[in-house]
Design an enzyme around this catalytic site. Structure first.
Site, short mmCIF file in Angstrom:
data_model
loop_
_atom_site.label_atom_id
_atom_site.label_comp_id
_atom_site.label_asym_id
_atom_site.label_seq_id
_atom_site.Cartn_x
_atom_site.Cartn_y
_atom_site.Cartn_z
N GLU A 35 -6.71 -14.66 6.73
CA GLU A 35 -5.43 -15.26 6.37
C GLU A 35 -4.56 -15.93 7.62
OE1 GLU A 35 -2.60 -11.25 7.23
OE2 GLU A 35 -4.27 -11.11 5.79
N ARG B 250 1.05 -19.68 3.19
CA ARG B 250 0.57 -19.85 4.57
C ARG B 250 0.33 -21.50 4.92
NH1 ARG B 250 0.63 -15.13 6.54
NH2 ARG B 250 -0.06 -13.30 5.28
N ARG C 166 -8.07 -22.78 -0.02
CA ARG C 166 -7.26 -23.10 1.30
C ARG C 166 -7.97 -24.04 2.38
NH1 ARG C 166 -4.64 -17.10 2.96
NH2 ARG C 166 -2.61 -17.32 1.79
N SER D 174 -11.79 -8.16 0.05
CA SER D 174 -11.64 -6.65 0.41
C SER D 174 -10.78 -6.10 -0.44
CB SER D 174 -11.36 -6.82 2.13
OG SER D 174 -10.16 -7.02 2.25
N ARG E 191 1.06 -1.11 0.08
CA ARG E 191 0.03 -0.19 -0.12
C ARG E 191 0.86 1.18 0.08
NH1 ARG E 191 -2.98 -3.89 2.10
NH2 ARG E 191 -5.15 -3.95 1.93
N LYS F 14 7.24 -15.80 -0.73
CA LYS F 14 6.15 -14.72 -0.93
C LYS F 14 5.94 -13.75 -0.23
CE LYS F 14 1.52 -15.07 -3.06
NZ LYS F 14 0.88 -13.82 -2.42
#
Length: 443
Positions: free
Chosen positions: A331, A403, A362, A184, A40, A428
Site C-alpha cells: 500500500e 493513494r 495501481r 492477505s 478489525r 476513503k
C-alpha cells in the site's frame, strides 16, 4: 486500465490545484486513526461476548461503511466520548447477528472480505453489494473457503460481488486451504471470525508468496488482545498455516493507533522539500505496514528520530533512488513511486503484482499518470521501474483511489501546475486531506 478508470467515468470532478512548496516544510501533523485497526476492532468487538470500547477510531468512508454494516446485522454502535469522558470513542454492544440484511461495502476491501464470515454466523440471509469497482475485486478466496467451512453462498459463480450469504446462526469451521496470493485479507477475514466457529479454523495458504504479511500479524495480535488462542508461523508454527481455537471473545478498551500509511504523504513532504515533519503518537512497536517508511524514506535521503513526542522526519533536499521489495507493504507503493519520480537516480519497486487488484490497477495508473507529467515509468512483471525525468504540470487522475490522490499531491510539491482530479476520494481513509495538506504548507 479497468472500466473503473477516471477516463470512462461519466462523472465530472473538480480539479484541485496541488500546492507547490516554495520552501522547506516545517510542521507537526496529527494523523487520524488507522483504518486497518479500526475495522478489525469493530469486527472483533461485534463478535465479543460483552460490550467494548474503541477509542480514537478513524471516521472515514471505509470505517463508517463497516460500522453501518454491523448495525444492519444487529450490533449496537454508539458514538461519543470514552468511559473516562475524554476523547472520541465508540461503544460497541454485541447482539445476536440477524438477517435479512443488505450490506453496502462501497469499495472497501476490509468490508467486502471481513464481513461475509460474520454474515455466515447471522440468522438469515445477508446480501453484499458495493461500488462498480468492488465487483471487479477478487473475493473468491473468502467465498470458496466459507463454502468448505459449511456456509451457503449465492454468487452465480462469479467469485465476486454481488452475492448473498445465507447465515445459519453458526458455522462448522475446521481446516481449509486457500490461495491468498492476491490479498492477505482472505486470511485475515477467516481468522477474525474463527473463534466463533464451532471448530475454530485452520487456514493453510497454498499458492504464490503471500503479500502484506504485516496485516496478518496485525490480525493475530488483535485476536490475542481479545482473548483468542492463535497458532501462527511467526511464533514457531507451521509455515503458511494459522490456527484459531473456538472461544468467547472479550470486550476490550482498545486505543486505535495513528494510521502510519496515511502519514506517508506528510513524511514525503519533508523528504521532497528538505524540511521537517513530526507525526505525534507514532508507536514504538506496531504491526502497521506504514512503520516501514522510517527505513525506506531514510534510504531515499532523509533521517528520522522517534521520541515520546512522536516521529520526526527530516529531509536533506536530495532524494535518492531505491531498489526495494515492497511485497509486505504494497500500500506504500504509490507514495514511494511519487517520491522516486523526483529522485536523482532510478528506482525499482518489486513484489507488488497484487496491486493490479486494488482500488484500481495501481501499477498501470501510476505508470500512466507519472508519464503524462513527463516521467519515465515502465511496468515490470511485479512492480515498476522509475527513471527520473524533469516533470511538468498537468492533470493527475486518481481512478477513485485515495493513494493515487496523495501520490499526485506529493509530486505537486516539486512540480508547478499539477491538478488532482477527484481529490475528495481521499475521504476513503483520510478525511480532510486537502485541509491537512495546505495547513502543513502554511497556505
Amino acid at each position: 486500465m479497468t472500466e473503473s478508470s477516471a477516463h470512462s467515468d461519466p462523472t465530472t470532478y473538480d480539479l484541485w490545484p496541488a500546492p507547490y512548496a516554495s520552501g522547506a516544510v516545517d510542521a507537526t501533523v496529527t494523523v487520524p486513526g488507522s483504518k486497518s485497526v479500526t475495522n478489525r476492532g469493530l469486527v472483533l468487538a461485534a463478535l465479543a461476548a460483552e460490550p467494548g470500547w474503541l477509542r480514537r477510531p478513524l471516521r472515514s468512508r471505509d470505517t463508517l461503511l463497516m460500522a453501518e454494516a454491523l448495525r444492519t446485522l444487529g450490533v449496537k454502535i454508539e458514538e461519543g466520548v470514552g468511559p473516562d469522558g475524554t476523547g472520541e470513542a465508540w461503544r460497541i454492544i454485541p447482539a445476536g447477528l440477524r438477517g435479512p440484511a443488505t450490506v453496502d461495502v462501497g469499495n472497501a476491501g476490509t468490508v467486502m472480505r471481513f464481513l461475509p464470515p460474520v454474515a455466515a454466523l447471522a440468522d438469515g440471509p445477508v446480501h453484499f453489494d458495493g461500488d462498480a469497482r468492488s465487483h471487479e475485486r477478487p473475493l473468491h478466496g473468502v467465498i470458496d473457503a466459507l463454502r468448505v467451512l459449511g456456509a451457503r453462498i449465492d454468487d452465480d459463480g462469479r467469485g465476486a460481488l454481488p452475492m448473498t450469504v445465507h447465515g445459519g446462526g453458526a458455522l462448522d469451521g475446521g481446516p481449509v486451504e486457500i490461495d491468498a496470493s492476491s490479498s492477505s485479507q482472505f486470511v485475515s477475514a477467516l481468522l477474525l471470525s474463527a473463534p466463533r466457529f464451532n471448530q475454530g479454523v485452520e487456514v493453510r495458504h497454498v499458492g504464490a508468496k503471500l503479500p502484506s504479511l504485516p496485516h496478518i500479524r496485525m490480525t493475530v495480535d488483535m485476536l490475542r488482545v481479545v482473548g483468542a488462542q492463535v497458532d501462527e508461523p511467526e511464533t514457531g508454527g507451521e509455515p503458511n498455516v494459522w490456527r484459531v481455537s473456538p472461544s468467547a471473545l472479550l470486550g476490550r478498551d482498545l486505543v486505535v493507533e495513528p494510521d502510519l500509511s496515511n502519514a506517508q504523504p506528510f513524511l514525503a513532504a519533508a523528504l521532497v522539500t528538505g524540511g521537517r515533519v513530526t507525526v505525534p503518537d507514532w508507536p514504538a512497536r506496531t504491526t502497521q505496514p506504514g512503520d516501514a517508511l522510517r527505513e525506506i524514506f531514510t534510504e531515499m535521503g532523509g533521517s528520522c528520530e522517534l521520541t515520546d513526542a512522536g516521529l520526526t522526519f527530516t529531509g536533506t533536499g536530495r532524494i535518492h533512488g531505491i531498489d526495494v521489495d515492497l511485497s509486505e507493504v504494497g500500500e506504500l507503493t504509490p507514495g514511494i513511486a511519487a517520491v522516486a519520480a523526483l529522485a536523482d537516480s532510478p528506482s525499482t519497486l518489486r513484489g507488488v503484482a497484487h496491486l493490479r487488484l486494488h482500488e484500481t490497477d495501481r501499477l498501470a495508473a501510476l505508470t500512466k499518470e507519472i508519464n503524462e507529467l513527463g516521467g519515465d515509468v515502465t511496468e515490470t512483471e511485479d512492480g515498476l521501474h522509475i527513471r527520473p525525468r524533469p516533470l511538468h504540470g498537468g492533470v493527475f487522475h486518481t481512478y477513485h483511489d485515495h493513494r493515487m490522490a496523495t501520490a499526485g499531491a506529493i509530486i505537486g510539491l516539486a512540480v508547478e501546475g499539477v491538478e488532482i482530479e477527484n481529490v475528495a476520494t481521499t475521504a476513503k481513509t483520510l478525511p480532510d486531506f486537502p485541509r491537512m495538506w495546505t495547513e502543513m504548507l502554511g497556505v
